[in-house]
Design a protein around this motif. Structure first.
Motif, short mmCIF file in Angstrom:
data_model
loop_
_atom_site.label_atom_id
_atom_site.label_comp_id
_atom_site.label_asym_id
_atom_site.label_seq_id
_atom_site.Cartn_x
_atom_site.Cartn_y
_atom_site.Cartn_z
N LEU A 260 -39.73 16.61 -4.76
CA LEU A 260 -41.00 16.40 -3.85
C LEU A 260 -41.68 14.97 -4.09
O LEU A 260 -42.27 14.98 -4.91
CB LEU A 260 -41.90 17.59 -3.82
CG LEU A 260 -41.24 19.06 -3.35
CD1 LEU A 260 -42.24 20.01 -3.16
CD2 LEU A 260 -40.16 18.79 -2.18
N GLU A 263 -43.63 15.75 0.29
CA GLU A 263 -43.30 16.96 1.18
C GLU A 263 -44.16 18.19 0.58
O GLU A 263 -44.34 18.28 -0.32
CB GLU A 263 -41.73 17.20 1.12
CG GLU A 263 -40.87 16.08 1.67
CD GLU A 263 -40.44 15.00 0.39
OE1 GLU A 263 -39.53 14.30 0.84
OE2 GLU A 263 -40.91 15.15 -0.56
N TYR A 264 -44.46 18.94 1.81
CA TYR A 264 -45.34 20.19 1.25
C TYR A 264 -46.46 19.93 0.54
O TYR A 264 -47.18 20.63 -0.05
CB TYR A 264 -44.57 21.06 0.52
CG TYR A 264 -43.28 21.74 1.21
CD1 TYR A 264 -43.34 22.91 2.01
CD2 TYR A 264 -42.10 21.20 1.25
CE1 TYR A 264 -42.46 23.40 2.68
CE2 TYR A 264 -40.95 21.87 1.81
CZ TYR A 264 -41.15 22.74 2.56
OH TYR A 264 -39.98 23.41 3.35
N LYS A 267 -46.34 16.32 -5.03
CA LYS A 267 -45.57 15.22 -5.61
C LYS A 267 -45.06 15.40 -6.93
O LYS A 267 -45.71 16.25 -7.66
CB LYS A 267 -46.48 13.82 -5.60
CG LYS A 267 -46.67 13.31 -4.20
CD LYS A 267 -47.51 12.06 -4.28
CE LYS A 267 -47.81 11.71 -2.76
NZ LYS A 267 -48.93 10.45 -2.72
N VAL A 273 -36.72 24.17 -2.62
CA VAL A 273 -36.87 24.27 -0.98
C VAL A 273 -35.63 23.93 -0.26
O VAL A 273 -34.41 23.39 -0.83
CB VAL A 273 -37.88 23.03 -0.72
CG1 VAL A 273 -39.40 23.22 -1.16
CG2 VAL A 273 -37.26 21.62 -1.53
N ALA A 275 -32.87 21.69 1.56
CA ALA A 275 -32.60 20.53 1.67
C ALA A 275 -31.23 20.20 2.19
O ALA A 275 -30.33 21.14 2.16
CB ALA A 275 -32.56 19.84 0.31
N GLN A 284 -32.03 15.07 2.48
CA GLN A 284 -33.59 15.03 2.94
C GLN A 284 -33.91 16.38 2.68
O GLN A 284 -33.17 17.47 2.70
CB GLN A 284 -33.74 14.77 4.42
CG GLN A 284 -33.28 15.88 5.47
CD GLN A 284 -33.32 15.54 6.86
OE1 GLN A 284 -32.77 14.65 7.33
NE2 GLN A 284 -34.23 15.96 7.44
N VAL A 285 -35.46 16.53 2.31
CA VAL A 285 -35.72 17.71 2.50
C VAL A 285 -36.36 18.17 3.52
O VAL A 285 -36.90 17.79 4.27
CB VAL A 285 -37.01 17.68 1.12
CG1 VAL A 285 -38.04 19.06 1.15
CG2 VAL A 285 -36.73 17.40 -0.20
N VAL A 286 -35.92 19.59 3.73
CA VAL A 286 -36.47 20.28 5.01
C VAL A 286 -37.83 20.82 4.78
O VAL A 286 -38.07 21.81 3.66
CB VAL A 286 -35.37 21.23 5.60
CG1 VAL A 286 -35.90 22.00 6.69
CG2 VAL A 286 -34.06 20.58 5.78
N GLU A 287 -38.70 20.23 5.59
CA GLU A 287 -40.35 20.76 5.50
C GLU A 287 -40.48 21.71 6.55
O GLU A 287 -40.63 21.42 7.64
CB GLU A 287 -41.08 19.54 5.33
CG GLU A 287 -42.53 19.85 5.06
CD GLU A 287 -43.22 18.75 4.62
OE1 GLU A 287 -44.52 18.72 4.26
OE2 GLU A 287 -42.86 17.50 5.10
N ASP A 289 -42.57 24.57 8.28
CA ASP A 289 -44.04 24.95 8.77
C ASP A 289 -44.53 26.19 8.24
O ASP A 289 -44.20 27.19 8.70
CB ASP A 289 -43.99 24.63 10.32
CG ASP A 289 -45.53 24.81 10.70
OD1 ASP A 289 -46.49 24.20 9.94
OD2 ASP A 289 -45.90 25.06 11.86
N LYS A 295 -48.30 28.79 2.27
CA LYS A 295 -48.86 27.34 1.59
C LYS A 295 -49.61 27.73 0.31
O LYS A 295 -49.34 27.07 -0.64
CB LYS A 295 -49.58 26.79 2.67
CG LYS A 295 -49.03 26.07 3.72
CD LYS A 295 -50.01 25.23 4.62
CE LYS A 295 -49.50 24.74 5.83
NZ LYS A 295 -50.24 24.04 6.78
#
Length: 316
Positions: A260, A263-264, A267, A273, A275, A284-287, A289, A295
Motif C-alpha cells: 500500500l 491506498e486505504y 503507506k 486487500v 487486487a 492495481q489495488v482495489v480500494e 469503500d 476502517k
C-alpha cells in the motif's frame, strides 16, 4: 527459441509439495523446479510427481534443482521457513523466518532472477515486505498469499450456512493474515444480493451466527493445526489459483498481500486487500469503500503489523 513458463518452488514441505501436486494436476506451467535444503526430499518429490505425468492434463517438465535454476523462472514461489507450531501465532515466527528469507532471496537474486515472487510463508505480510526489501524488485512483482485462503474459508462457510454454492458467494477477508484480520460485511453478497437480505429469508437466522462464521474463519488454522499439525491443502490450492492468474495474464481480483502506497490511507506496508493480478504482478489495488467500523479494524491490523515489523527490520 520458444518461451516456456517456468515456476521455481522454494521449499518442499507440506505446503510446497501440496502446491506442486495441485499445480501438476491443473497443468498450468510447462516447467517446475523444486528447490530445498533437503535435496533428497526435493529429488524424491520430483521423482514422485514425474511418475504421475501420464495422468496429468498436460506435459510438465519437473526436476529438483538449485537457486541457479531461478534465473529463467517467471515465478518463484516461496513456501520455505519455520512452520507454525501448536499454540504459536503467525507473528511469533517473524524473526526466525525473516533471517531465513534474507539468505534465500539473496541467492535467488544472485541467479539473475527478474520475474515475480509469490510468498506463502508466515507471517506472510511481513515476509512479503521482507522479500520486497531484500530483492529490490518493484513492489508490483512481489506478492503474498495474503488473505486468499481466509477469503476462501469465509465464502465456504457462508455458502454452507445459506446453502448456496460457495463459488457464488462474493465476500472478502482483508487485513493481516492472522488474528487482526476482518470481514468486509458491507460488501458481502450472494448473486448481487446483500448478506443482510439473505439473512432475513433464513428462518432460523440469528445475528450471532454471522459473528461465529467469522471467528471460525479467523481461527481455522489453529483448529486444523490442533488436529493434524499443519494446514496445507487449502493454501496450496490458493497458490495455484494465484499462479494461474499470473501465468495466464487473467486480471483476476484476488485478496493478496499487496504493497500500500496510500491506498486505504496507509503507506509502506504489505497487507491483505483485493487486487487485480496479471502477468505483470499486481496491476492495481482495489480500494473498497469501508464503513467506519471496518476502517478502524483495518487501521488496527496495519498498526499491529508495523509494531511487529519495526524491531526486526531495524536490524537490516
Amino acid at each position: 527459441m520458444v518461451k516456456v513458463n517456468r515456476v521455481a518452488l522454494i521449499g518442499t514441505g507440506f505446503v510446497g509439495s501440496s502446491y506442486a501436486f495441485a499445480l501438476l494436476n491443473q497443468g498450468i506451467t510447462e516447467e517446475l523446479v523444486l528447490i530445498d535444503l533437503n535435496e533428497a526430499k526435493a529429488e524424491g518429490d520430483a521423482m514422485d510427481l514425474n511418475h504421475g505425468l501420464p495422468f496429468s492434463p498436460s506435459r510438465t517438465k519437473i526436476w529438483y534443482g538449485s537457486y541457479n535454476d531461478c534465473s529463467q523462472a517467471d515465478l518463484v514461489v516461496i513456501t520455505a521457513g519455520a512452520s507454525q507450531k501448536p499454540g504459536e501465532t503467525r507473528l511469533d515466527l517473524v524473526e526466525k523466518n525473516t533471517k531465513i528469507f534474507k539468505g534465500i532471496v539473496e541467492q535467488i537474486m544472485a541467479s539473475g532472477f527478474d520475474g515475480i515472487f509469490l510468498v506463502a510463508t508466515n507471517p506472510v505480510d511481513i515476509l512479503t515486505y521482507a522479500v520486497w526489501k531484500f530483492s529490490g524488485l518493484p513492489k508490483e512483482r512481489v506478492i503474498g498469499s495474503g488473505t486468499i485462503l481466509d477469503t476462501a474459508r469465509f465464502r465456504f462457510l457462508l455458502g454452507e450456512y445459506f446453502d448456496v454454492d460457495t463459488r457464488n458467494v462474493h465476500a472478502y477477508i482483508i487485513g493481516e493474515h492472522g488474528d487482526t484480520e476482518l470481514p468486509v460485511w458491507s460488501h458481502a453478497d450472494i448473486a448481487g444480493t446483500k448478506i443482510s437480505d439473505w439473512s432475513k429469508n433464513k428462518q432460523d437466522y440469528k445475528p450471532e451466527d454471522l459473528d461465529n462464521i467469522f471467528v471460525n474463519v479467523r481461527d481455522a488454522a489453529y483448529h486444523i493445526i490442533e488436529r493434524k499439525g499443519a494446514t496445507y491443502y487449502g493454501i496450496a490450492m490458493g497458490l495455484v489459483r494465484l499462479t494461474k492468474a499470473i501465468l495466464q495474464d487473467e486480471n483476476s481480483v484476488l485478496t493478496v498481500s499487496a504493497y500500500l502506497g496510500g491506498e486505504y490511507g496507509q503507506k509502506d506496508i504489505y497487507i491483505g486487500v483485493p487486487a487485480v493480478v496479471n502477468h505483470s504482478g499486481i496491476r492495481q489495488v482495489v480500494e473498497l469503500d469501508l464503513n467506519v467500523e471496518e476502517k478502524q479494524k483495518f487501521t488496527n491490523s496495519v498498526n499491529v503489523l508495523k509494531q511487529t515489523m519495526g524491531p526486526v527490520f531495524s536490524k537490516y
